[in-house]
Design a protein around this motif. Structure first.
Motif, PDB file in Angstrom:
ATOM      1  N   ASP A 103      22.659  73.835 108.529  1.00  0.00           N
ATOM      2  CA  ASP A 103      23.163  73.403 107.218  1.00  0.00           C
ATOM      3  C   ASP A 103      23.588  71.937 107.212  1.00  0.00           C
ATOM      4  O   ASP A 103      24.204  71.472 106.247  1.00  0.00           O
ATOM      5  CB  ASP A 103      24.344  74.279 106.794  1.00  0.00           C
ATOM      6  CG  ASP A 103      25.478  74.271 107.811  1.00  0.00           C
ATOM      7  OD1 ASP A 103      25.296  73.685 108.909  1.00  0.00           O
ATOM      8  OD2 ASP A 103      26.545  74.848 107.527  1.00  0.00           O
ATOM      9  N   TYR A 104      23.275  71.186 108.282  1.00  0.00           N
ATOM     10  CA  TYR A 104      23.631  69.767 108.331  1.00  0.00           C
ATOM     11  C   TYR A 104      22.984  69.006 107.184  1.00  0.00           C
ATOM     12  O   TYR A 104      23.636  68.196 106.504  1.00  0.00           O
ATOM     13  CB  TYR A 104      23.199  69.173 109.675  1.00  0.00           C
ATOM     14  CG  TYR A 104      23.438  67.679 109.792  1.00  0.00           C
ATOM     15  CD1 TYR A 104      24.627  67.189 110.304  1.00  0.00           C
ATOM     16  CD2 TYR A 104      22.468  66.765 109.389  1.00  0.00           C
ATOM     17  CE1 TYR A 104      24.860  65.825 110.418  1.00  0.00           C
ATOM     18  CE2 TYR A 104      22.691  65.395 109.486  1.00  0.00           C
ATOM     19  CZ  TYR A 104      23.873  64.929 109.995  1.00  0.00           C
ATOM     20  OH  TYR A 104      24.102  63.579 110.090  1.00  0.00           O
ATOM     21  N   GLU A 106      21.898  70.040 104.227  1.00  0.00           N
ATOM     22  CA  GLU A 106      22.442  70.366 102.899  1.00  0.00           C
ATOM     23  C   GLU A 106      23.758  69.637 102.661  1.00  0.00           C
ATOM     24  O   GLU A 106      23.969  69.059 101.588  1.00  0.00           O
ATOM     25  CB  GLU A 106      22.648  71.881 102.800  1.00  0.00           C
ATOM     26  CG  GLU A 106      21.357  72.691 102.920  1.00  0.00           C
ATOM     27  CD  GLU A 106      21.629  74.175 102.850  1.00  0.00           C
ATOM     28  OE1 GLU A 106      22.815  74.537 102.653  1.00  0.00           O
ATOM     29  OE2 GLU A 106      20.686  74.964 103.024  1.00  0.00           O
ATOM     30  N   ASP A 107      24.658  69.678 103.628  1.00  0.00           N
ATOM     31  CA  ASP A 107      25.939  68.974 103.476  1.00  0.00           C
ATOM     32  C   ASP A 107      25.724  67.465 103.355  1.00  0.00           C
ATOM     33  O   ASP A 107      26.403  66.793 102.575  1.00  0.00           O
ATOM     34  CB  ASP A 107      26.845  69.280 104.669  1.00  0.00           C
ATOM     35  CG  ASP A 107      27.267  70.740 104.709  1.00  0.00           C
ATOM     36  OD1 ASP A 107      27.317  71.367 103.624  1.00  0.00           O
ATOM     37  OD2 ASP A 107      27.552  71.247 105.813  1.00  0.00           O
ATOM     38  N   ALA A 110      24.385  66.567  99.908  1.00  0.00           N
ATOM     39  CA  ALA A 110      25.383  66.769  98.855  1.00  0.00           C
ATOM     40  C   ALA A 110      26.547  65.801  98.959  1.00  0.00           C
ATOM     41  O   ALA A 110      27.461  65.838  98.120  1.00  0.00           O
ATOM     42  CB  ALA A 110      25.885  68.211  98.902  1.00  0.00           C
ATOM     43  N   GLY A 111      26.534  64.945  99.939  1.00  0.00           N
ATOM     44  CA  GLY A 111      27.624  63.979 100.090  1.00  0.00           C
ATOM     45  C   GLY A 111      28.860  64.552 100.736  1.00  0.00           C
ATOM     46  O   GLY A 111      29.920  63.913 100.721  1.00  0.00           O
ATOM     47  N   ARG A 112      28.739  65.771 101.275  1.00  0.00           N
ATOM     48  CA  ARG A 112      29.885  66.376 101.946  1.00  0.00           C
ATOM     49  C   ARG A 112      29.901  65.966 103.418  1.00  0.00           C
ATOM     50  O   ARG A 112      28.942  65.390 103.944  1.00  0.00           O
ATOM     51  CB  ARG A 112      29.832  67.903 101.814  1.00  0.00           C
ATOM     52  CG  ARG A 112      29.941  68.411 100.393  1.00  0.00           C
ATOM     53  CD  ARG A 112      30.130  69.924 100.397  1.00  0.00           C
ATOM     54  NE  ARG A 112      28.972  70.595 100.969  1.00  0.00           N
ATOM     55  CZ  ARG A 112      27.932  71.041 100.276  1.00  0.00           C
ATOM     56  NH1 ARG A 112      27.902  70.873  98.947  1.00  0.00           N
ATOM     57  NH2 ARG A 112      26.923  71.644 100.872  1.00  0.00           N
ATOM     58  N   THR A 113      30.987  66.301 104.083  1.00  0.00           N
ATOM     59  CA  THR A 113      31.088  66.002 105.506  1.00  0.00           C
ATOM     60  C   THR A 113      30.177  66.935 106.291  1.00  0.00           C
ATOM     61  O   THR A 113      30.335  68.154 106.246  1.00  0.00           O
ATOM     62  CB  THR A 113      32.538  66.180 105.990  1.00  0.00           C
ATOM     63  OG1 THR A 113      33.381  65.299 105.260  1.00  0.00           O
ATOM     64  CG2 THR A 113      32.650  65.861 107.476  1.00  0.00           C
ATOM     65  N   ALA A 114      29.204  66.377 106.962  1.00  0.00           N
ATOM     66  CA  ALA A 114      28.266  67.155 107.775  1.00  0.00           C
ATOM     67  C   ALA A 114      28.814  67.261 109.197  1.00  0.00           C
ATOM     68  O   ALA A 114      29.217  66.261 109.787  1.00  0.00           O
ATOM     69  CB  ALA A 114      26.895  66.504 107.769  1.00  0.00           C
ATOM     70  N   LYS A 115      28.802  68.462 109.707  1.00  0.00           N
ATOM     71  CA  LYS A 115      29.407  68.706 111.024  1.00  0.00           C
ATOM     72  C   LYS A 115      28.333  68.818 112.103  1.00  0.00           C
ATOM     73  O   LYS A 115      27.256  69.359 111.870  1.00  0.00           O
ATOM     74  CB  LYS A 115      30.236  69.987 110.991  1.00  0.00           C
ATOM     75  CG  LYS A 115      31.432  69.937 110.060  1.00  0.00           C
ATOM     76  CD  LYS A 115      32.214  71.231 110.109  1.00  0.00           C
ATOM     77  CE  LYS A 115      33.405  71.195 109.162  1.00  0.00           C
ATOM     78  NZ  LYS A 115      34.167  72.470 109.194  1.00  0.00           N
ATOM     79  N   ARG A 149      27.764  54.756 101.750  1.00  0.00           N
ATOM     80  CA  ARG A 149      28.110  55.579 100.593  1.00  0.00           C
ATOM     81  C   ARG A 149      29.065  54.847  99.656  1.00  0.00           C
ATOM     82  O   ARG A 149      28.958  54.946  98.428  1.00  0.00           O
ATOM     83  CB  ARG A 149      28.736  56.897 101.052  1.00  0.00           C
ATOM     84  CG  ARG A 149      27.747  57.848 101.696  1.00  0.00           C
ATOM     85  CD  ARG A 149      28.423  59.146 102.134  1.00  0.00           C
ATOM     86  NE  ARG A 149      27.451  60.090 102.690  1.00  0.00           N
ATOM     87  CZ  ARG A 149      27.754  61.308 103.142  1.00  0.00           C
ATOM     88  NH1 ARG A 149      29.033  61.698 103.104  1.00  0.00           N
ATOM     89  NH2 ARG A 149      26.820  62.097 103.616  1.00  0.00           N
TER      90      ARG A 149
END
Length: 390
Positions: A103-104, A106-107, A110-115, A149
């Motif tokens: 799911d890296y 997708e995050d 979407a501009g979310r924090t990718a783990k 960003r």
């Protein structure tokens, strides 16, 4: 008295030079510190060598092509991790493995924090350098993405960092080296104590156990001359051991890649002479104290037991200085052992020192040595000491 003292001195030197096992034992104990120093810092330098290629096993590279490209541009060699990578990390066969979840992407989109997951074993010192290099690369990539960003949204990246700390390090290369090489004074002091130890034990407890001390004292000799002659022989061995230890450390420091640890050692001939002169007074005191203690022992083995306990005492001030450094004061240089170890540290730091610390150390050690020798000579007048071997 001078001829008698010279005769006793030559006799003790001849006897102990013939005992090759004792001589080589003293040499081995003296060289133990430089050898450990060389091996330890060579291994540490190899761990911290940033020039060696960074090999990083990555699981899920297809999930983060931009991250993979950044790592490769930064010089990392990416490989596929083995199926049993966790067991290999615990066994010390792998330093670390980077795992990129499915799911890296997708995050990230979407501009979310990718783990991502960095699998490691922090209990292994050898792996910490690789782990730190990988963490620096990941932090660099994270910072780059964050700045991009913010720029895409019309925000200056500087707004996210309202405070920037710029360090101003006033330490000199000599001070950095002294803080890292703080174990050297401990081994120099140990050499001053161990070099003449066997000589002092055999000169008193050994001869007392063999019964030769009684025969020697039957001659018309002054106890003081006898004690001083034996003491001088022990001092010669202690001085030789201290000199050998210092020379060995200098040779090792020139061969070990200390520059890979960010350490620059600059010891000019005057500083080396100061190190040697600063520690030598301990040879006077240590040899006299060991002779006094050996006089109380009924056998060579008993005296060795006492010496083993005594040899731990010189290391205590050095350990205190390593674990909890203190600001040097003038009176401290007059304290035997502590003063010598502080003097060596100050010289390695490149601090300007006048003659006073050297004089204080010499006077205090010489005064104790004279006191120990006088006490030993007085004990040799006691029949219970001379004839009591049981």
């Amino acid at each position: 008295m001078k001829s008698l003292l010279s005769t006793v001195f030559r006799k003790e030197m001849r006897d102990h030079l013939r005992d090759h096992r004792s001589v080589w034992s003293a040499v081995g104990m003296t060289l133990l510190g430089p050898i450990l120093f060389g091996v330890m810092f060579t291994v540490m330098a190899s761990w911290l060598n940033k020039d060696k290629p960074l090999e990083l096993p990555v699981l899920g590279r297809s999930h983060a092509p931009s991250l993979v490209a950044y790592l490769e541009r930064s010089g990392a060699t990416l490989t596929e991790p083995p199926a049993d990578y966790e067991a290999r990390i615990q066994a010390g066969k792998l330093d670390t493995v980077l795992i990129i979840p499915e799911d890296y992407g997708e995050d990230f989109a979407a501009g979310r924090t990718a783990k991502v997951h960095l699998v490691m074993d922090n209990s292994r010192n050898q792996a910490r350098t690789t782990i730190r290099r990988v963490q620096q690369l990941l932090n660099g990539y994270s910072g780059l993405l964050g700045a991009q960003r913010l720029l895409a949204r019309g925000v200056a990246p500087e707004l996210a960092s309202p405070l920037k700390v710029e360090e101003v390090d006033l330490s000199t290369p000599e001070r950095l080296a002294a803080s890292l090489l703080s174990i050297i004074p401990i081994f120099l002091v140990f050499a001053a104590f161990s070099g003449g130890m066997n000589v002092a034990i055999d000169a008193m407890a050994g001869e007392r156990e063999r019964g030769s001390l009684e025969s020697l004292l039957l001659n018309p000799v002054r106890r003081e001359a006898l004690v001083v002659g034996k003491w001088l022989a022990a001092v010669v061995f202690a001085v030789a051991a201290t000199t050998l230890c210092l020379v060995a450390f200098l040779l090792v420091m020139n061969r070990v890649p200390l520059q890979d640890l960010g350490v620059k050692v600059r010891l000019d001939p005057l500083a080396v002479l100061g190190l040697w002169a600063g520690v030598l007074p301990l040879a006077l005191m240590a040899s006299a104290g060991q002779m006094l203690l050996s006089t109380f022992a009924r056998s060579f083995k008993e005296a060795q037991t006492y010496m083993q306990m005594l040899s731990l005492l010189p290391t205590l001030p050095g350990m205190v200085l390593v674990l909890s450094p203190v600001q040097s004061q003038t009176w401290m240089f007059a304290v035997p052992v502590l003063g010598q170890e502080m003097l060596v540290q100050e010289l390695m730091r490149g601090e300007p020192l006048g003659p006073l610390p050297f004089v204080l150390g010499l006077v205090s050690c010489a005064a104790l040595a004279l006191g120990f020798l006088a006490w030993t000579a007085r004990l040799l007048r006691d029949e219970r000491i001379i004839f009591g071997r049981s």
